[in-house]
Design a protein around this motif. Structure first.
Motif, PDB file in Angstrom:
ATOM      1  N   THR A  43       2.900  18.466 -54.455  1.00 52.54           N
ATOM      2  CA  THR A  43       3.184  19.906 -54.424  1.00 52.54           C
ATOM      3  C   THR A  43       1.963  20.692 -53.938  1.00 52.54           C
ATOM      4  O   THR A  43       2.083  21.582 -53.090  1.00 52.54           O
ATOM      5  CB  THR A  43       3.592  20.411 -55.826  1.00 52.54           C
ATOM      6  OG1 THR A  43       4.680  19.612 -56.310  1.00 52.54           O
ATOM      7  CG2 THR A  43       4.015  21.868 -55.779  1.00 52.54           C
ATOM      8  N   ALA A  79       1.384  20.018 -50.274  1.00 55.08           N
ATOM      9  CA  ALA A  79       2.421  20.704 -49.481  1.00 55.08           C
ATOM     10  C   ALA A  79       2.025  22.165 -49.260  1.00 55.08           C
ATOM     11  O   ALA A  79       2.123  22.684 -48.136  1.00 55.08           O
ATOM     12  CB  ALA A  79       3.773  20.612 -50.177  1.00 55.08           C
ATOM     13  N   LEU A  80       1.558  22.828 -50.320  1.00 58.86           N
ATOM     14  CA  LEU A  80       1.152  24.232 -50.189  1.00 58.86           C
ATOM     15  C   LEU A  80      -0.052  24.378 -49.262  1.00 58.86           C
ATOM     16  O   LEU A  80      -0.117  25.314 -48.451  1.00 58.86           O
ATOM     17  CB  LEU A  80       0.861  24.825 -51.572  1.00 58.86           C
ATOM     18  CG  LEU A  80       2.130  25.187 -52.360  1.00 58.86           C
ATOM     19  CD1 LEU A  80       1.828  25.381 -53.841  1.00 58.86           C
ATOM     20  CD2 LEU A  80       2.765  26.467 -51.795  1.00 58.86           C
ATOM     21  N   LYS A 101      -0.841  22.380 -46.744  1.00 59.85           N
ATOM     22  CA  LYS A 101      -0.404  22.111 -45.375  1.00 59.85           C
ATOM     23  C   LYS A 101       0.474  23.244 -44.820  1.00 59.85           C
ATOM     24  O   LYS A 101       0.336  23.631 -43.659  1.00 59.85           O
ATOM     25  CB  LYS A 101       0.365  20.784 -45.313  1.00 59.85           C
ATOM     26  CG  LYS A 101      -0.549  19.559 -45.408  1.00 59.85           C
ATOM     27  CD  LYS A 101       0.215  18.261 -45.607  1.00 59.85           C
ATOM     28  CE  LYS A 101       0.990  17.824 -44.376  1.00 59.85           C
ATOM     29  NZ  LYS A 101       1.656  16.505 -44.627  1.00 59.85           N
ATOM     30  N   LEU A 102       1.364  23.766 -45.660  1.00 62.58           N
ATOM     31  CA  LEU A 102       2.233  24.863 -45.220  1.00 62.58           C
ATOM     32  C   LEU A 102       1.398  26.101 -44.878  1.00 62.58           C
ATOM     33  O   LEU A 102       1.771  26.893 -43.997  1.00 62.58           O
ATOM     34  CB  LEU A 102       3.268  25.182 -46.297  1.00 62.58           C
ATOM     35  CG  LEU A 102       4.357  24.100 -46.469  1.00 62.58           C
ATOM     36  CD1 LEU A 102       5.036  24.232 -47.824  1.00 62.58           C
ATOM     37  CD2 LEU A 102       5.382  24.191 -45.336  1.00 62.58           C
ATOM     38  N   ILE A 110       3.483  30.269 -44.762  1.00 65.21           N
ATOM     39  CA  ILE A 110       3.393  31.059 -45.993  1.00 65.21           C
ATOM     40  C   ILE A 110       3.322  32.547 -45.641  1.00 65.21           C
ATOM     41  O   ILE A 110       2.537  32.953 -44.782  1.00 65.21           O
ATOM     42  CB  ILE A 110       2.155  30.652 -46.828  1.00 65.21           C
ATOM     43  CG1 ILE A 110       2.137  29.129 -47.076  1.00 65.21           C
ATOM     44  CG2 ILE A 110       2.086  31.441 -48.135  1.00 65.21           C
ATOM     45  CD1 ILE A 110       3.128  28.633 -48.081  1.00 65.21           C
ATOM     46  N   PHE A 132      -5.652  23.744 -52.994  1.00 68.22           N
ATOM     47  CA  PHE A 132      -5.127  22.932 -54.095  1.00 68.22           C
ATOM     48  C   PHE A 132      -5.831  21.584 -54.198  1.00 68.22           C
ATOM     49  O   PHE A 132      -6.086  21.082 -55.276  1.00 68.22           O
ATOM     50  CB  PHE A 132      -3.613  22.740 -53.940  1.00 68.22           C
ATOM     51  CG  PHE A 132      -2.839  23.950 -54.365  1.00 68.22           C
ATOM     52  CD1 PHE A 132      -2.444  24.108 -55.683  1.00 68.22           C
ATOM     53  CD2 PHE A 132      -2.532  24.959 -53.463  1.00 68.22           C
ATOM     54  CE1 PHE A 132      -1.756  25.242 -56.088  1.00 68.22           C
ATOM     55  CE2 PHE A 132      -1.833  26.092 -53.865  1.00 68.22           C
ATOM     56  CZ  PHE A 132      -1.446  26.237 -55.175  1.00 68.22           C
TER      57      PHE A 132
END
Lengths: 166, 166, 166, 166
Positions: B58, B61-62, B64-65, B71, B133
């Protein structure tokens, strides 16, 4: 910033008065004269805190990115199906609950299990909207608002007692 | 599933032996005969737990996004600049630390503040990779691994004492 | 109630200005114009919260009951020696840190590991006073106060920006 | 050490099979073939962990010291009346729940609110025994045991799937 929280929740179909109704149900047994207006005021104080706003915008971002197909597997399936063994939504919600202390843990867990009112609708898996994070966030805002009311009610009682004794 | 955690970390430039080195530095003062191999074994046990894997995939993912521009604002800027008042990365890391109990809180905070070795590199903001993160996750895996070693070392000592007394 | 917290800490040898000094050291690098008076004000706001007062009086009660010989074995030895694998002192402290959000976790862990100033004195095991809970509580109050200052400094900056843009 | 946890709970009127019954009620809807024996096994695994034992012996010590009149005011009244705004019992319980991850938060809160079976008896305030900490501890052990079962059931299913696909 508070507007951002309100707007983000609204876009996902949640209004603050709906959360205030849940808070009223939680606290009414302990404070009989409590009104939904007071509950709404408390919800508003919660969603203006930076920690809470960050939890809301992060959780909703993950819900929306899942809908949009931007999440890779296997996280995509975990989030789409709201997998019961995925606990990151609960931990995000915990950061909201903690703001008004650990007494909110009980109400948070209770709401998350019994899913009253709008929370059940959010959790309805036939829904095309992904609400994996949103339902826990709404439970957490309600639990924190209830804690805030409980603390303030006691503060008031203590202040009254103090003024009468002097 | 464990391979998923290892692969996800590797893609972001982190290997388990690098985390094991941090663990060794943390626990060496308390267990002089500790080896980096034992630390690596402990790191491997941590990253195979479902709760830990979920936190890793998770968080990454944040990260990379954010790099990919998926975002929305204002979360995008918060994540890109690793805003010090954003605490969601810490709470995600907390879910890793807690697996081996609250004694890991101290090591987590210490690593997150002093940023030894690879953690400093991750946190280097000139880097084009977003690690908002990831750096907390690496600190948390190291802290949990150190807790696990501390608990097992005591278990061993207690078992030895018991066998000698009988 | 706030007087209760101040009095309880004072009886165990801790004054709020001493905690304010630790807060100043933590936040000075980020807010150069910060004064010890502002830090003291922040510490005072923390120790007047019910959740914090409850953590203080519970932790200090356990420390004192250990000194007085009222704790049964094996908990007595665990508390007397401040056993590193006992994490209940950390979790009690966590309830203080969380009041101002998870960004305080880092400072809490850092203080608990590096033990600056009065925290080192508390942790000095040759001391006849048992401070197993007190040292973590002091770290937690300092960490929460630092978080409060960081949040308020940002609030101020955002309000300023808003007023200039209008 | 495990014997210590079992003995401490027993002295306060709680047996592990009683906790296993609560676990069965929690998990039966998800795992129809689950037996009370499997639940008991899971409860036993939880109460042998050092973090859990420490939470049990600390909480029960506070309950007993309150009964014995060793706690000073105002903490004495808070603990005797199980004050709803006192959250230290919940945070102690949280350290038990977290061992098997945040998915246990929901069950913990639900049990603490609905108080099924023995938990209601513990919470019965006409009782001369003080159970302020004990009732939350029992809820937490049940919630952690349920989480452990949920995780293991999935592990089993994944292993089965893997062996069939090869």
């Amino acid at each position: 910033m508070k507007e951002l929280a309100v707007k983000t929740l609204l876009e996902r179909g949640i209004t603050l008065p709906e959360i205030a109704e849940i808070v009223l149900d939680l606290q009414k047994p302990y404070i009989p004269h409590l009104t939904v207006e007071e509950c709404l005021l408390s919800v508003e104080r919660i969603v203006e805190k930076r920690e809470v706003i960050n939890a809301i915008i992060t959780g909703v971002a993950l819900d929306k990115l899942t809908e949009q197909g931007h999440i890779e597997e296997p996280l995509n399936t975990i989030l789409k199906t709201d997998d019961g063994l995925y606990g990151i939504d609960e931990i995000l919600a915990l950061s909201i609950v903690n703001i008004y202390g650990t007494i909110g843990l009980t109400n948070f867990g209770y709401l998350d299990k019994t899913k009253p009112g709008i929370i059940a609708e959010l959790n309805n898996k036939s829904n095309t909207q992904v609400n994996t994070f949103l339902d826990d966030i709404v439970c957490a805002i309600a639990a924190a608002s209830a804690s805030r009311i409980a603390h303030r009610d006691r503060d008031l009682a203590e202040a009254k007692e103090l003024s009468q004794s002097s």
